[in-house]
Design an enzyme around this catalytic site. Structure first.
Site, PDB file in Angstrom:
ATOM      1  N   ARG A 161       0.033   3.750  10.909  1.00  0.00           N
ATOM      2  CA  ARG A 161       0.669   2.718  11.737  1.00  0.00           C
ATOM      3  C   ARG A 161       1.783   3.375  12.673  1.00  0.00           C
ATOM      4  NH1 ARG A 161       1.637  -1.513   7.247  1.00  0.00           N
ATOM      5  NH2 ARG A 161       2.467  -2.983   8.844  1.00  0.00           N
TER       6      ARG A 161
ATOM      7  N   LEU B 289      -3.316   1.778  -0.284  1.00  0.00           N
ATOM      8  CA  LEU B 289      -3.610   0.964   0.950  1.00  0.00           C
ATOM      9  C   LEU B 289      -2.559  -0.180   1.218  1.00  0.00           C
ATOM     10  CD1 LEU B 289      -7.364   0.985   0.938  1.00  0.00           C
ATOM     11  CD2 LEU B 289      -5.993   2.626   2.132  1.00  0.00           C
ATOM     12  N   ASP B 290      -2.034  -0.317   2.349  1.00  0.00           N
ATOM     13  CA  ASP B 290      -1.221  -1.323   2.590  1.00  0.00           C
ATOM     14  C   ASP B 290      -2.179  -2.741   2.173  1.00  0.00           C
ATOM     15  OD1 ASP B 290       0.585   0.297   3.424  1.00  0.00           O
ATOM     16  OD2 ASP B 290       0.209   0.032   5.548  1.00  0.00           O
ATOM     17  N   ARG B 291      -1.249  -4.019   1.840  1.00  0.00           N
ATOM     18  CA  ARG B 291      -1.985  -4.915   1.321  1.00  0.00           C
ATOM     19  C   ARG B 291      -3.061  -5.530   2.444  1.00  0.00           C
ATOM     20  NH1 ARG B 291       1.656 -10.242   1.736  1.00  0.00           N
ATOM     21  NH2 ARG B 291       1.349  -9.740   4.197  1.00  0.00           N
TER      22      ARG B 291
END
Length: 319
Positions: free
Chosen positions: A242, A134-136
């Site tokens: 995104r 998962l992205d930060r």
């Protein structure tokens, strides 16, 4: 500061100090000269000029900065499932998953190690246990492997699209279709290398989505439509949701990298992209029993929904 001491050998006799120091340190002459100018170097106890010609036999003192203390590992996030082979955590926004550029000691991997949770070494020692990321600033459910057999099984399940991953997102604008399937290849954005984009020749990527609601927030006196969207991944490319939501004209709120206006996020009280991994389902990689987990929206996204006039959904909604 501590000092490193060494004696100039005869092989460096006749060299200027900055040239000799660069050779000793394995660095450039400009870096060596900067250290001399900063007063970090002494020759026979005196501060020298970089133009000093060495005769050989001089004692060189070089200040060595102490190593910074390693940061304390982050708090272990809530564990939603754990057995001998795997664990599933509810990752908070702001926590980096594994060590990398600029992140050492402050990641989820470091938290697991500090908590004594074993992670499968896999093929990359920097990313033990990691089978997906998962992205930060994305919150939600993340599975990690504790055994090598589980890691291999999860990697295969992801490759064969046997892992269900659902996300909830707030978007700037509302998708024109209530339901949709975005099939568009993703690769590096040729104009901005920090981003990804839909590009010819990119890796195949498929996202299914459903609009759950439409709200509005006022920004500088003008109404801005806000969508509440559930997305389901069929593939798992970097920044996939995104990129795909941006490609249809509705970027994730709070995601300026992909064109979302910061003022919209501010109006909703958000300081990060409004994206949350809300559900995860897969067969256990060792014994095959089904695992289905759901994670409600965190408080910041609940408040953002309410500000937009949207009802926070249950985590079991599907695309």
């Amino acid at each position: 500061m501590t000092a490193q001491r060494l004696v100039i050998g005869e092989e460096l006799a006749g060299r200027r100090l900055d040239v000799a120091l660069a050779e000793v340190l394995g660095t450039t002459r400009s870096v060596a000269a900067a250290r001399i100018a900063a007063g970090e170097v002494r020759v026979d106890g005196r501060v020298p000029s970089k133009r000093l010609v060495l005769a050989g036999g001089e004692e060189l003192e070089l200040e060595v900065a102490p190593r910074p203390e390693a940061p304390a590992p982050p708090t272990m996030p809530p564990v939603r499932l754990r057995d001998a082979d795997l664990l599933v955590v509810a990752k908070p926004a702001g926590l980096v998953v594994h060590p990398g550029a600029g992140h050492h000691g402050d990641t989820l991997v470091d938290a697991c190690r500090a908590a004594g949770i074993p992670l499968a070494p896999g093929e990359d020692p920097v990313r033990p246990g990691i089978v997906h990321r998962l992205d930060r600033d994305t919150s939600g459910l993340l599975v990690l492997a504790s055994s090598e057999a589980a890691r291999a099984g999860l990697v295969e399940a992801l490759r064969e699209r046997r892992v269900s991953r659902r996300y909830l997102a707030l978007t700037v604008g509302v998708p024109g279709e209530e339901r949709g399937r975005i099939e568009a290849p993703i690769g590096r954005d040729p104009r901005r290398r920090a981003r990804f984009a839909v590009v010819h020749g990119g890796k195949p990527a498929v996202t299914r989505y459903r609009v759950l609601g439409a709200g509005v927030v006022e920004v500088s006196g003008a109404p801005v439509p806000i969508g509440l969207v559930v997305c389901e991944l069929e593939t798992g490319r970097t920044h996939q949701i995104r990129v795909h939501l941006t490609a249809i004209g509705t970027p994730v709120v709070g995601d300026p990298l992909y064109g979302a206006r910061p003022a919209v996020a501010a109006a909703l009280g958000l300081t990060r992209p409004a994206l949350h991994a809300t559900a995860l389902a897969f067969a256990h990689p060792i014994d095959g029993h089904p695992i289905e987990l759901e994670e409600p929206l965190p408080d910041d996204l609940v408040i953002a929904c309410q500000r937009a006039g949207l009802t926070p959904p249950d985590p079991d909604v599907r695309a």
